[in-house]
Scaffold this motif. Structure first.
Motif, PDB file in Angstrom:
ATOM      1  N   ALA A 197      23.037   8.085 -66.849  1.00 27.98           N
ATOM      2  CA  ALA A 197      21.795   7.855 -65.318  1.00 27.98           C
ATOM      3  C   ALA A 197      22.223   9.926 -65.776  1.00 27.98           C
ATOM      4  O   ALA A 197      21.573  10.478 -65.036  1.00 27.98           O
ATOM      5  CB  ALA A 197      22.378   7.247 -64.402  1.00 27.98           C
ATOM      6  N   ARG A 198      23.434   9.795 -65.120  1.00 27.14           N
ATOM      7  CA  ARG A 198      23.676  10.885 -64.695  1.00 27.14           C
ATOM      8  C   ARG A 198      23.970  11.829 -65.489  1.00 27.14           C
ATOM      9  O   ARG A 198      22.854  13.488 -64.757  1.00 27.14           O
ATOM     10  CB  ARG A 198      24.916  10.806 -64.500  1.00 27.14           C
ATOM     11  CG  ARG A 198      26.497  10.032 -63.523  1.00 27.14           C
ATOM     12  CD  ARG A 198      27.947  10.629 -63.675  1.00 27.14           C
ATOM     13  NE  ARG A 198      28.074   9.516 -64.564  1.00 27.14           N
ATOM     14  CZ  ARG A 198      29.485   8.848 -64.851  1.00 27.14           C
ATOM     15  NH1 ARG A 198      29.055   8.002 -63.693  1.00 27.14           N
ATOM     16  NH2 ARG A 198      29.506   8.520 -65.755  1.00 27.14           N
ATOM     17  N   ILE A 199      23.235  12.402 -66.546  1.00 24.85           N
ATOM     18  CA  ILE A 199      22.981  12.943 -68.317  1.00 24.85           C
ATOM     19  C   ILE A 199      21.734  13.806 -67.800  1.00 24.85           C
ATOM     20  O   ILE A 199      21.077  14.216 -67.820  1.00 24.85           O
ATOM     21  CB  ILE A 199      23.338  12.373 -69.287  1.00 24.85           C
ATOM     22  CG1 ILE A 199      24.692  12.254 -69.161  1.00 24.85           C
ATOM     23  CG2 ILE A 199      22.913  13.879 -69.736  1.00 24.85           C
ATOM     24  CD1 ILE A 199      25.426  11.979 -70.666  1.00 24.85           C
ATOM     25  N   LEU A 200      20.888  12.204 -67.611  1.00 27.55           N
ATOM     26  CA  LEU A 200      19.418  12.311 -67.643  1.00 27.55           C
ATOM     27  C   LEU A 200      19.141  13.130 -65.938  1.00 27.55           C
ATOM     28  O   LEU A 200      18.233  14.217 -65.803  1.00 27.55           O
ATOM     29  CB  LEU A 200      18.778  11.325 -67.140  1.00 27.55           C
ATOM     30  CG  LEU A 200      17.937  10.699 -69.288  1.00 27.55           C
ATOM     31  CD1 LEU A 200      16.750   9.817 -68.829  1.00 27.55           C
ATOM     32  CD2 LEU A 200      17.154  11.674 -69.699  1.00 27.55           C
ATOM     33  N   ALA A 201      19.719  12.846 -65.119  1.00 29.00           N
ATOM     34  CA  ALA A 201      19.679  13.630 -64.095  1.00 29.00           C
ATOM     35  C   ALA A 201      19.712  14.965 -63.834  1.00 29.00           C
ATOM     36  O   ALA A 201      19.325  16.035 -63.444  1.00 29.00           O
ATOM     37  CB  ALA A 201      20.860  12.695 -62.656  1.00 29.00           C
ATOM     38  N   VAL A 225      15.321   8.704 -64.317  1.00 31.56           N
ATOM     39  CA  VAL A 225      16.629   8.093 -64.165  1.00 31.56           C
ATOM     40  C   VAL A 225      16.761   6.233 -63.719  1.00 31.56           C
ATOM     41  O   VAL A 225      17.737   5.831 -64.633  1.00 31.56           O
ATOM     42  CB  VAL A 225      17.157   8.881 -63.044  1.00 31.56           C
ATOM     43  CG1 VAL A 225      18.038   8.637 -62.507  1.00 31.56           C
ATOM     44  CG2 VAL A 225      17.361  10.280 -63.999  1.00 31.56           C
ATOM     45  N   ALA A 226      15.431   5.891 -63.111  1.00 27.98           N
ATOM     46  CA  ALA A 226      15.592   5.150 -62.528  1.00 27.98           C
ATOM     47  C   ALA A 226      15.750   3.540 -63.003  1.00 27.98           C
ATOM     48  O   ALA A 226      15.945   2.377 -63.449  1.00 27.98           O
ATOM     49  CB  ALA A 226      14.418   4.826 -61.622  1.00 27.98           C
ATOM     50  N   LEU A 227      14.554   4.332 -64.843  1.00 29.24           N
ATOM     51  CA  LEU A 227      14.504   2.953 -65.818  1.00 29.24           C
ATOM     52  C   LEU A 227      16.178   3.264 -67.060  1.00 29.24           C
ATOM     53  O   LEU A 227      16.294   1.712 -67.006  1.00 29.24           O
ATOM     54  CB  LEU A 227      13.620   3.585 -66.805  1.00 29.24           C
ATOM     55  CG  LEU A 227      12.736   3.398 -65.745  1.00 29.24           C
ATOM     56  CD1 LEU A 227      10.921   3.807 -66.754  1.00 29.24           C
ATOM     57  CD2 LEU A 227      11.631   2.209 -65.461  1.00 29.24           C
ATOM     58  N   THR A 228      16.932   4.257 -66.478  1.00 31.19           N
ATOM     59  CA  THR A 228      17.771   3.390 -67.529  1.00 31.19           C
ATOM     60  C   THR A 228      19.380   2.427 -66.823  1.00 31.19           C
ATOM     61  O   THR A 228      19.957   1.909 -67.759  1.00 31.19           O
ATOM     62  CB  THR A 228      19.047   5.038 -67.001  1.00 31.19           C
ATOM     63  OG1 THR A 228      19.996   5.003 -65.376  1.00 31.19           O
ATOM     64  CG2 THR A 228      18.097   5.660 -67.439  1.00 31.19           C
ATOM     65  N   GLY A 229      18.532   1.596 -65.417  1.00 28.61           N
ATOM     66  CA  GLY A 229      19.158   0.773 -65.102  1.00 28.61           C
ATOM     67  C   GLY A 229      20.717   0.391 -65.104  1.00 28.61           C
ATOM     68  O   GLY A 229      21.403   1.665 -64.061  1.00 28.61           O
ATOM     69  N   ALA A 265      21.750   4.504 -60.793  1.00 28.90           N
ATOM     70  CA  ALA A 265      20.991   5.177 -61.419  1.00 28.90           C
ATOM     71  C   ALA A 265      19.571   5.540 -60.536  1.00 28.90           C
ATOM     72  O   ALA A 265      18.740   6.170 -59.892  1.00 28.90           O
ATOM     73  CB  ALA A 265      20.257   3.979 -62.025  1.00 28.90           C
ATOM     74  N   LEU A 266      19.850   5.016 -59.104  1.00 27.45           N
ATOM     75  CA  LEU A 266      19.547   4.609 -57.932  1.00 27.45           C
ATOM     76  C   LEU A 266      19.731   5.818 -56.889  1.00 27.45           C
ATOM     77  O   LEU A 266      18.519   6.852 -56.532  1.00 27.45           O
ATOM     78  CB  LEU A 266      19.810   3.532 -57.190  1.00 27.45           C
ATOM     79  CG  LEU A 266      18.689   3.369 -55.673  1.00 27.45           C
ATOM     80  CD1 LEU A 266      17.557   3.394 -55.561  1.00 27.45           C
ATOM     81  CD2 LEU A 266      19.125   2.443 -54.945  1.00 27.45           C
ATOM     82  N   TYR A 267      20.718   6.057 -57.321  1.00 26.50           N
ATOM     83  CA  TYR A 267      21.778   7.450 -56.418  1.00 26.50           C
ATOM     84  C   TYR A 267      21.258   8.382 -57.029  1.00 26.50           C
ATOM     85  O   TYR A 267      20.582   9.384 -56.159  1.00 26.50           O
ATOM     86  CB  TYR A 267      22.689   6.816 -56.320  1.00 26.50           C
ATOM     87  CG  TYR A 267      23.386   8.575 -55.504  1.00 26.50           C
ATOM     88  CD1 TYR A 267      24.077   7.998 -55.058  1.00 26.50           C
ATOM     89  CD2 TYR A 267      23.902  10.276 -56.460  1.00 26.50           C
ATOM     90  CE1 TYR A 267      24.336   9.539 -53.629  1.00 26.50           C
ATOM     91  CE2 TYR A 267      24.431  10.845 -55.501  1.00 26.50           C
ATOM     92  CZ  TYR A 267      24.979  11.161 -54.917  1.00 26.50           C
ATOM     93  OH  TYR A 267      25.144  11.615 -53.758  1.00 26.50           O
ATOM     94  N   PHE A 268      20.965   9.501 -58.418  1.00 24.43           N
ATOM     95  CA  PHE A 268      20.725  10.103 -58.953  1.00 24.43           C
ATOM     96  C   PHE A 268      19.145  10.199 -58.595  1.00 24.43           C
ATOM     97  O   PHE A 268      18.785  11.798 -59.194  1.00 24.43           O
ATOM     98  CB  PHE A 268      20.918  10.280 -59.759  1.00 24.43           C
ATOM     99  CG  PHE A 268      22.524  10.474 -60.521  1.00 24.43           C
ATOM    100  CD1 PHE A 268      23.181  11.657 -59.829  1.00 24.43           C
ATOM    101  CD2 PHE A 268      23.789   9.466 -60.951  1.00 24.43           C
ATOM    102  CE1 PHE A 268      24.728  11.721 -60.237  1.00 24.43           C
ATOM    103  CE2 PHE A 268      24.511   9.580 -60.421  1.00 24.43           C
ATOM    104  CZ  PHE A 268      25.352  10.898 -60.274  1.00 24.43           C
ATOM    105  N   ALA A 269      18.570   9.420 -58.787  1.00 22.31           N
ATOM    106  CA  ALA A 269      17.046   8.475 -58.982  1.00 22.31           C
ATOM    107  C   ALA A 269      16.705   9.535 -57.248  1.00 22.31           C
ATOM    108  O   ALA A 269      15.869  10.332 -57.276  1.00 22.31           O
ATOM    109  CB  ALA A 269      16.816   8.002 -59.017  1.00 22.31           C
TER     110      ALA A 269
END
Length: 514
Positions: A28-32, A18-22, A107-111
């Motif tokens: 990021a939401r979907i991956l998390a 997720v952090a790598l999604t930039g 990205a940072l939030y969901f990571a």
């Protein structure tokens, strides 16, 4: 198959990806969400392979880590651990869904959310103190930054207060367990509990650390106080609660859903996994003050909720109230009863009620904060008790589904919030009648402020300002449907959950010398 290690590592892998999604918040939401649902699926696999009737720890993983200090990588679960894993696996997807609108540094939030989930899994599976304490402390980091970076106007103060309170409690607990290690050369929760059962733990502590300045029971109470403070802050128990309303109200609603739904249960878990098995003789010595603290937690928090106008602060105090019932039952179970078989059965009921209350409160509170997030999204950030009125006319589905969650919090029979409170009162009343009777005041005040919310926010004339208030979309209804279904399922058939931990409850109670 090291299921528990895989479960703990899975959210970390997700956090890295997720952090790598930039700058792609949607990805990021979907991956998390995908990784949180994968963790839920793996937890369900563990639950399906869990032997309900066994009294032994299951899915054990044990490896030497730092042998010179008796530090092991030891993972295992019983019914208590499994229940907390299930709760964490359910609540985190709810928190992610409630945070779906976040675009800023998504990205940072969901990571950070996934890292927090990994820490929760670690706390609920580790059985060596240093291993367990590592996850306990690491959980503070993502929670701190989730409040600090995405919170409201007073987020810095709230995050700092959260950090200071939890760190002070953790340091006190660490000192107590270092003292136990110096006396026993063990950090293992199970071994320390066995030493307590054999009446060998505190004599070993006194022979190693005691001086003429400390009587045996004074030193034992000092160590108990250190461990107690660490868990009391996390629950929290009044008067160690003042960090919670600020943290819950300033954090994003999705973060608050995770904090109250899962992270606060770390304190209850600690009372049941660590404090009660290892320090129950000391709990019996100071039982009356502990019961007064539990009653104060239940009653005063509801009075505080009654005085609030911010919906998040109302349910922050409501969370303190609901967890106060768990503490009442735990303290009642520690009471010396002289081997009375009928009162032993009441202890079973009290602890079963505690576990159900912990799980069901986590699910209900997370769902309520999800609704508050939806309310804020539609109102431009408003969440005051007097900001609305008559919303049931503009958004009947929103009103109906949130009403179900509110009635669950109220403890309406047929919904999941009822059975845990019922068992707590059934078990605690014969054991500590005066404390249980006083605690019933909290039930009545809870009904007042829950019904007040329904009246002031959803009933009455619809203000022209909210005539275009949007009802739930089809996607939101489908997303909320599983959570609402669980409120009914665990209310109508609580045996689904009780089957997991009833044997563990009996074993825990039987460890105590009545």
């Amino acid at each position: 198959m090291p299921f528990l290690s895989i479960l703990t590592a899975l959210p970390v892998i997700g956090a890295i990806l997720v952090a790598l999604t930039g700058r792609k918040p949607k990805l990021a939401r979907i991956l998390a969400l995908t990784f949180s649902l994968a963790a839920l699926a793996l937890t369900l696999v563990i639950a399906l392979h869990f032997d309900h009737a066994s009294t032994t720890l299951q899915f054990q993983e044990r490896h030497a880590w730092i042998p010179a200090l008796s530090i092991e990588y030891r993972l295992a679960i019983d019914g208590l651990g499994l229940l907390m894993l299930l709760l964490s696996a359910i609540v985190v997807p709810i928190g992610i869904a409630a945070s779906w609108h976040i675009e800023d540094r998504a990205a940072l939030y969901f990571a950070l959310v996934l890292l927090l989930q990994s820490c929760l899994f670690g706390v609920f599976t580790a059985l060596n103190f240093i291993h367990w304490f590592t996850f306990w402390e690491l959980s503070i980091i993502p929670a701190f930054f989730l409040i600090k970076l995405w919170g409201g106007q007073r987020r810095t103060t709230a995050a700092t207060q959260f950090l200071v309170y939890t760190m002070v409690g953790s340091i006190a607990m660490l000192l107590s367990f270092i003292a136990l290690f110096l006396a026993t050369h063990s950090f293992d929760f199970i071994e320390l509990a066995h030493l307590t059962q054999a009446n060998q733990l505190m004599p070993a502590v006194v022979s190693t650390l005691g001086t003429h300045r400390f009587l045996t029971h004074h030193l034992a109470l000092l160590l108990f106080a250190g461990a107690f403070l660490g868990f009391a802050v996390k629950v929290p128990l009044i008067p160690f609660h003042t960090w919670l309303p600020a943290a819950y109200s300033e954090a994003p609603s999705g973060t608050t859903a995770i904090l109250t739904g899962a992270m606060s249960k770390m304190g209850i878990y600690g009372f049941l996994r660590v404090l009660l098995p290892i320090f129950w003789p000391q709990m019996q010595l100071v039982l009356t003050p502990l019961l007064w603290l539990a009653v104060a937690t239940i009653v005063l928090s509801t009075y505080s909720a009654l005085a609030q106008t911010d919906l998040k602060r109302i349910f922050a105090y409501s969370s303190i109230n609901h967890l106060g019932y768990c503490l009442l039952a735990i303290f009642a179970a520690a009471k010396f009863i002289g081997g009375d078989a009928s009162l032993t059965a009441e202890k079973y009921a009290a602890i079963n009620g505690t576990l159900l209350q912990s799980f069901n409160h986590g699910l209900t509170a997370a769902t309520i904060f999800w609704f508050i997030a939806l309310l804020e999204k539609r109102s431009g950030g408003l969440r005051g008790l007097h900001d609305f009125g008559g919303l049931r006319k503009a958004a009947p589905v929103f009103t109906g589904l949130m009403g179900i969650a509110l009635f669950s919090s109220l403890g309406l029979p047929g919904l999941n919030g009822f059975i845990g409170e019922f068992l707590i009162f059934k078990g605690s009343f014969p054991l500590v009648t005066w404390a249980t009777s006083l605690s019933a005041i909290g039930l009545m005040i809870t009904a007042i402020f829950i019904l007040g919310i329904l009246q002031k926010v959803f009933s009455g004339p619809l203000h022209e300002k909210w005539s275009t208030f949007a009802d739930l979309t089809t996607g939101e209804r489908l997303a909320l449907a599983p959570a609402i279904a669980l409120l009914f399922a665990f209310g109508l058939y609580p045996q689904i959950l009780i089957a997991f931990f009833n044997t563990t409850t009996m074993q825990l109670v039987n460890q105590l010398k009545f």
